[in-house]
Scaffold this motif. Structure first.
Motif, PDB file in Angstrom:
ATOM      1  N   ALA A 129     -14.243   1.099 -11.333  1.00  0.00           N
ATOM      2  CA  ALA A 129     -14.352   2.563 -11.717  1.00  0.00           C
ATOM      3  C   ALA A 129     -15.352   2.795 -12.823  1.00  0.00           C
ATOM      4  CB  ALA A 129     -12.869   3.365 -11.785  1.00  0.00           C
ATOM      5  N   MET A 175      -9.986  14.392   1.071  1.00  0.00           N
ATOM      6  CA  MET A 175     -10.443  14.554   2.252  1.00  0.00           C
ATOM      7  C   MET A 175     -11.616  15.401   2.307  1.00  0.00           C
ATOM      8  SD  MET A 175      -6.756  15.889   4.074  1.00  0.00           S
ATOM      9  CE  MET A 175      -6.013  16.936   2.839  1.00  0.00           C
ATOM     10  N   THR A 224     -20.763  12.889   0.542  1.00  0.00           N
ATOM     11  CA  THR A 224     -21.329  12.167  -0.418  1.00  0.00           C
ATOM     12  C   THR A 224     -20.236  12.063  -1.494  1.00  0.00           C
ATOM     13  OG1 THR A 224     -23.494  12.520   0.105  1.00  0.00           O
ATOM     14  CG2 THR A 224     -23.033  11.461  -2.196  1.00  0.00           C
ATOM     15  N   PHE A 267     -17.047  10.201  -0.445  1.00  0.00           N
ATOM     16  CA  PHE A 267     -17.076   8.753  -0.365  1.00  0.00           C
ATOM     17  C   PHE A 267     -16.952   8.309  -2.162  1.00  0.00           C
ATOM     18  CE2 PHE A 267     -19.446   8.884   3.651  1.00  0.00           C
ATOM     19  CZ  PHE A 267     -18.430   9.111   4.548  1.00  0.00           C
ATOM     20  N   HIS A 302     -23.652   6.367  -3.448  1.00  0.00           N
ATOM     21  CA  HIS A 302     -22.658   7.431  -3.970  1.00  0.00           C
ATOM     22  C   HIS A 302     -23.241   8.318  -5.072  1.00  0.00           C
ATOM     23  CE1 HIS A 302     -19.852   4.025  -2.631  1.00  0.00           C
ATOM     24  NE2 HIS A 302     -19.637   5.216  -2.116  1.00  0.00           N
ATOM     25  N   GLN A 329     -29.667  17.929  -1.608  1.00  0.00           N
ATOM     26  CA  GLN A 329     -29.281  17.099  -0.299  1.00  0.00           C
ATOM     27  C   GLN A 329     -28.908  18.194   0.726  1.00  0.00           C
ATOM     28  OE1 GLN A 329     -25.154  15.954   0.052  1.00  0.00           O
ATOM     29  NE2 GLN A 329     -25.696  13.887   0.624  1.00  0.00           N
ATOM     30  N   GLN A 341      -6.080   9.321   4.954  1.00  0.00           N
ATOM     31  CA  GLN A 341      -7.266   9.156   5.877  1.00  0.00           C
ATOM     32  C   GLN A 341      -7.355   8.156   6.597  1.00  0.00           C
ATOM     33  OE1 GLN A 341      -9.959  12.199   5.344  1.00  0.00           O
ATOM     34  NE2 GLN A 341      -7.942  12.582   5.531  1.00  0.00           N
ATOM     35  N   ARG A 344     -13.309   8.709  -3.394  1.00  0.00           N
ATOM     36  CA  ARG A 344     -12.556   7.776  -2.767  1.00  0.00           C
ATOM     37  C   ARG A 344     -12.700   6.582  -3.396  1.00  0.00           C
ATOM     38  NH1 ARG A 344      -9.201   9.694   1.420  1.00  0.00           N
ATOM     39  NH2 ARG A 344      -8.883   7.300   1.775  1.00  0.00           N
ATOM     40  N   GLU A 345     -14.121   6.064  -3.224  1.00  0.00           N
ATOM     41  CA  GLU A 345     -14.289   4.699  -3.272  1.00  0.00           C
ATOM     42  C   GLU A 345     -14.614   4.261  -5.027  1.00  0.00           C
ATOM     43  OE1 GLU A 345     -17.559   3.923  -0.674  1.00  0.00           O
ATOM     44  OE2 GLU A 345     -16.343   4.909   1.066  1.00  0.00           O
ATOM     45  N   ILE A 346     -15.113   5.263  -6.009  1.00  0.00           N
ATOM     46  CA  ILE A 346     -15.297   4.857  -7.327  1.00  0.00           C
ATOM     47  C   ILE A 346     -13.967   5.292  -8.129  1.00  0.00           C
ATOM     48  CG2 ILE A 346     -16.579   5.282  -9.449  1.00  0.00           C
ATOM     49  CD1 ILE A 346     -18.920   5.770  -7.416  1.00  0.00           C
ATOM     50  N   ARG A 396     -15.112   2.359   6.145  1.00  0.00           N
ATOM     51  CA  ARG A 396     -15.745   2.113   5.319  1.00  0.00           C
ATOM     52  C   ARG A 396     -14.655   1.186   4.241  1.00  0.00           C
ATOM     53  NH1 ARG A 396     -20.479   5.326   3.567  1.00  0.00           N
ATOM     54  NH2 ARG A 396     -19.862   4.749   1.312  1.00  0.00           N
ATOM     55  N   GLU A 397     -13.482   1.874   4.182  1.00  0.00           N
ATOM     56  CA  GLU A 397     -12.354   1.248   3.141  1.00  0.00           C
ATOM     57  C   GLU A 397     -11.738   0.073   3.299  1.00  0.00           C
ATOM     58  OE1 GLU A 397     -10.200   4.202   1.612  1.00  0.00           O
ATOM     59  OE2 GLU A 397     -12.016   5.837   1.166  1.00  0.00           O
ATOM     60  N   PHE A 439     -15.278  -3.502  -3.140  1.00  0.00           N
ATOM     61  CA  PHE A 439     -14.834  -2.084  -3.931  1.00  0.00           C
ATOM     62  C   PHE A 439     -15.682  -2.266  -5.299  1.00  0.00           C
ATOM     63  CE2 PHE A 439     -10.860  -4.071  -2.016  1.00  0.00           C
ATOM     64  CZ  PHE A 439     -11.075  -3.341  -0.882  1.00  0.00           C
ATOM     65  N   ARG A 440     -15.912  -1.016  -5.817  1.00  0.00           N
ATOM     66  CA  ARG A 440     -16.615  -0.734  -6.880  1.00  0.00           C
ATOM     67  C   ARG A 440     -15.421  -0.967  -8.026  1.00  0.00           C
ATOM     68  NH1 ARG A 440     -21.645   1.042  -6.529  1.00  0.00           N
ATOM     69  NH2 ARG A 440     -22.246   2.054  -4.540  1.00  0.00           N
ATOM     70  N   TYR A 463       0.972  -1.113   0.142  1.00  0.00           N
ATOM     71  CA  TYR A 463      -0.162  -0.142  -0.109  1.00  0.00           C
ATOM     72  C   TYR A 463       0.960   1.235   0.024  1.00  0.00           C
ATOM     73  CZ  TYR A 463      -3.932   2.897   1.395  1.00  0.00           C
ATOM     74  OH  TYR A 463      -4.700   3.842   1.475  1.00  0.00           O
ATOM     75  N   LEU A 502      -4.539   7.078  -8.017  1.00  0.00           N
ATOM     76  CA  LEU A 502      -4.006   5.861  -7.561  1.00  0.00           C
ATOM     77  C   LEU A 502      -5.224   5.115  -6.780  1.00  0.00           C
ATOM     78  CD1 LEU A 502      -1.774   3.331  -7.566  1.00  0.00           C
ATOM     79  CD2 LEU A 502      -1.117   4.173  -5.334  1.00  0.00           C
ATOM     80  N   LYS A 503      -5.858   4.273  -7.192  1.00  0.00           N
ATOM     81  CA  LYS A 503      -7.164   3.701  -6.392  1.00  0.00           C
ATOM     82  C   LYS A 503      -6.430   2.341  -5.537  1.00  0.00           C
ATOM     83  CE  LYS A 503     -11.882   2.035  -7.086  1.00  0.00           C
ATOM     84  NZ  LYS A 503     -12.985   1.913  -7.853  1.00  0.00           N
ATOM     85  N   GLN A 504      -6.477   2.607  -4.363  1.00  0.00           N
ATOM     86  CA  GLN A 504      -6.173   1.518  -3.459  1.00  0.00           C
ATOM     87  C   GLN A 504      -6.803   1.093  -2.273  1.00  0.00           C
ATOM     88  OE1 GLN A 504      -2.027   2.170  -2.357  1.00  0.00           O
ATOM     89  NE2 GLN A 504      -2.431   4.326  -1.612  1.00  0.00           N
ATOM     90  N   PHE A 505      -7.020  -0.035  -1.909  1.00  0.00           N
ATOM     91  CA  PHE A 505      -7.759  -0.456  -0.441  1.00  0.00           C
ATOM     92  C   PHE A 505      -6.543  -1.339   0.158  1.00  0.00           C
ATOM     93  CE2 PHE A 505     -11.124   0.405  -3.590  1.00  0.00           C
ATOM     94  CZ  PHE A 505     -11.549   1.550  -2.905  1.00  0.00           C
ATOM     95  N   ASP A 560      -7.530  10.496  -3.539  1.00  0.00           N
ATOM     96  CA  ASP A 560      -7.312  10.463  -2.056  1.00  0.00           C
ATOM     97  C   ASP A 560      -7.882  11.749  -1.696  1.00  0.00           C
ATOM     98  OD1 ASP A 560      -6.373   9.708   0.435  1.00  0.00           O
ATOM     99  OD2 ASP A 560      -4.170  10.015  -0.084  1.00  0.00           O
TER     100      ASP A 560
END
Lengths: 380, 346
Positions: A255, B148, B134, B137, B12, A183, A11, B140-142, A142-143, A252-253, A4, B236-239, B146
């Motif tokens: 993209a 904040m 929203t 999230f 999302h 919203q 975060q 970051r997740e789609i 979440r992650e 995970f989705r 990683y 860079l999408k990483q989990f 990174d």
């Protein structure tokens, strides 16, 4: 496995965590068993039973769900490994605070075959709803753990009387599902209690679960249990065992195709309560729990609130959904959050040019884990 | 492919997103190509250099501090995204203000890549902050950004066409066992009023670069740009892995496009009059000093750890700008492609 890429401003504060001096306000009500089963089927029992080899169902022996509203004055990383991340190790960086609320229900896992039914048996806790007021906590949950934390405004305090409790939660949502609705932060939950028992205020306490537990017979039974841990398990109606394990779906989705998943796994972590003190009951008859089903919130409430046909009809425009608890209590404790595990990785097809994600399984029952070599070889 | 299991918590903002009446303020500043390359090597090139068919290289010594106010973002009606709301995704709108630094880089395809030789300019964001959870999230997740969550105070009435902005982020002022995370100031911008006339960019390449960014339009000559401007962003999408947190369960370079169309109301500011400062903190120091090269975190000590030992906030800046302008547009953001997957699953 791939390393990683860490940044200082990440975060994500990695586990394990230590939370000393938390204040927990807990409210239990009858479990909507059908809804808990539906939740298990949607988020845990993915695919064919024969293929995955396990099944989750509501724990019939503990027919409650609990709403926990928790104040964490200190949250620190308790990572002993002090992994080199090229900067100050996480445990030495400082601490965070947060307020949190979640609904939790016990679920029972078992194998689907006669020979695995007991081997895979375990009680875990599903969290169909969780909200925090700290952004980093939301991202971590979440992650890393698949806990679907929402971010909201959470306020605590005393209600009308000293030593009572008042909680207010606002969430981002849409007041209606009409086109063009923007919203906004909407009221989601209100909780008010009377003072802790004993008290001369409020309803008579004779019918409260507290009365049962302060009877001579119950007191002796509690004393006989000996340890604080067992005492806690008893007075909290079994809710606070020595180590609660959560279960959640981490996914995970993709993209380019966000309705598709690249990864799906059931993950678990252990939360252990220690130094439990200042245990106090509220008279549950004087506890008012009100959810609000504005627009998009209906999608949240239908997961864990049972609308009975016998419930009195609400007037048009009345957004309040009231819940009557069967027990309500408060205590202080230290909580440790550790032992994260991937219980089961589902075989997903991530798409073109990518190999399918292999299945892994680490669902051996807790009581068998010390002698797991006899049954399943080394842990993955 | 396997279906993602939706819930109310994964509501999302599904791409493509579109935002009408988006107001953007852009502040180009000098950023060393060495600093840019260091970032690229750390986050994009080094992760698994043997498998990627391309390499990202620094291009221009420029970064752009961008403030974007989106009074209304919605999911494009053409989205095939299936949410928990079942066909209602396009009706649920959010608003947000976003702050980021955007840096252009070149994608160099290696031999054997079918797209070898194709010129490609990509953009990355060393940091991004939004005031809407929203959006955070979803980003970051789609998209893998990174990003904040911050508190952003935006005063668009402070001066004609100008903006005054204060951003706070959850941060720790100095690392230490007794330090507490707080909402600390991070970025402060005051543009002042627009200028009466166009102020030339201070960098010789700037006008040509804006041309390239703007698809041939020249912002210096027009107040109305008809051609859409499209930037292709990478992240860079990483989990993290659940058990081994220093390892990634999934890591990939993901690309998305940000398109500004119907550009109008372009205004310029005197870059010398624009005030931009950052507030230092232990959490933000890496962004400010390593990623953006905006100053030296050392307080004079030679101890490399001393940079975290600061008791009071230190303001970095003012940032010397190469230009400053603002425009209104219709913006569209779309996730388009996973450029390269370093690894997935476990």
């Amino acid at each position: 496995m791939i390393r990683y890429v860490q940044s200082v401003a990440s975060q994500q504060v990695p586990p394990p965590y230590h939370f000393p001096g938390v204040t927990v306000n807990a409210f239990l009500w009858d479990a909507p068993v059908g809804k808990i089963q539906a939740y298990c089927d949607r988020y845990f029992n993915l695919g064919e039973a024969a293929e995955r080899g396990f099944v989750y169902r509501p724990a019939a022996f503990w027919p409650f769900v609990a709403l926990l509203i928790i104040d964490y004055p200190i949250m620190v990383s308790s990572d002993r490994s002090r992994t080199d991340i090229g900067s100050t190790p996480f445990p030495d960086r400082g601490y965070m605070s947060q307020k949190e609320a979640f609904v939790v229900a016990p679920v029972l896992r078992s194998g689907t075959l006669p020979e695995t039914m007991v081997l895979k048996m375990a009680m875990e806790w599903a969290l169909p709803f969780i909200v925090v007021d700290n952004p980093m906590s939301a991202v971590c949950g979440r992650e890393m753990l698949g806990l679907e934390k929402l971010l909201g405004n959470i306020e605590f305090g005393e209600s009308d009387f000293p030593d009572s409790f008042k909680g207010r939660i606002h969430l981002p949502g849409w007041a209606s599902l009409k086109p063009g609705e923007m919203q906004t932060k909407l009221k989601f939950l209100e909780v008010d209690t009377g003072p802790t028992l004993p008290t001369y205020r409020g309803s008579p306490a004779e019918d409260s679960v507290w009365t049962l537990l302060r009877s001579d017979t119950a007191s002796k039974a509690i004393s006989a249990l000996g340890t604080a841990k067992d005492f806690m398990e008893t007075v909290s109606l079994g809710f606070l065992s020595s180590g609660m394990r959560t279960v959640s779906l981490k996914q995970f989705r993709d993209a380019a195709y966000p309705s598709k998943a690249l990864y799906q796994a059931l993950v678990s972590c252990r939360s252990t309560y220690s130094s439990v003190r200042n245990f106090r009951f509220y008279n549950e008859q004087d506890v008012n729990i009100t959810f609000y089903d504005h627009g998009s919130f209906d999608h949240i409430l239908k997961v864990f609130i049972h609308h009975s046909p016998n419930d009195p009809p609400r007037e048009a425009g009345d957004r309040r959904v009231r819940v009557k608890p069967v027990a309500a209590f408060r205590f202080n404790a230290n909580i440790d959050f550790d032992d994260m595990r991937t219980l089961h990785t589902f075989a997903v097809a991530p798409g073109e040019h990518l190999p399918p994600c292999d299945t892994t399984d680490d669902m051996l029952a807790p009581w068998l884990r010390p002698i797991r070599g006899f049954f399943s070889g080394s842990p993955p | 492919m396997t279906a993602f299991i939706e819930s109310f918590a994964t509501q999302h903002l599904p791409p493509p997103w579109k935002a009408a009446e988006a107001r953007t303020w852009a502040f180009p500043f000098s950023l060393s190509t060495v600093v840019i390359q260091n970032y690229l090597d750390r986050f994009f090139n080094v992760a698994n250099p043997n498998t990627a068919l391309f390499r990202l290289k620094a291009m221009e010594p420029i970064g752009i501090l961008t403030i974007s106010n989106f009074p209304k973002i919605e999911t494009d009606e053409t989205s095939k995204f299936s949410t928990h709301y079942q066909n209602l995704a396009s009706r649920l709108d959010v608003a947000q203000t976003q702050v980021s630094v955007d840096v252009p880089v070149r994608c160099v395809r290696k031999q054997g890549d079918e797209r070898e030789g194709a010129p490609e300019i990509l953009w990355f964001q060393p940091f991004a902050i939004s005031d809407n959870e929203t959006v955070v999230f979803a980003s970051r997740e789609i998209l893998g950004a990174d990003m904040m969550l911050g508190r952003i105070e935006l005063d668009m009435q402070a001066a004609p066409s100008g903006v005054r902005l204060h951003t706070h982020i959850p941060a720790i002022r100095r690392f230490g066992p007794r330090s507490k995370e707080e909402w600390l100031g991070f970025l402060h911008v005051d543009t002042g009023s627009e200028t009466k006339s166009y102020v030339p960019f201070r960098a010789p390449k700037m006008a040509a670069w804006v041309d390239r960014f703007g698809g041939g339009a020249n912002a210096s000559k027009s107040n109305g740009l008809s051609d859409p401007m499209t930037a292709r962003m990478v992240a860079l999408k990483q989990f993290r892995d659940t058990q081994k947190w220093d390892e990634a369960t999934y890591q990939a370079i993901v690309a998305c496009t940000v398109t500004h169309s119907d550009l109008r109301d372009v205004r310029f500011f005197d870059p010398a009059a624009v005030k931009i400062t950052f507030t230092d903190s232990a959490t933000a120091a890496e962004i400010l000093c390593t990623f953006l090269d905006l100053g030296t975190p050392s307080d004079g000590s030679t101890d490399p750890e001393s940079k975290w030992e600061r008791q009071s906030p230190v303001f970095i800046g003012p940032v010397e700008l190469l230009g400053a302008f603002t425009f209104t547009s219709s913006a569209t953001i779309n996730a388009i492609e996973t450029l390269h997957t370093f690894g997935s699953g476990r």
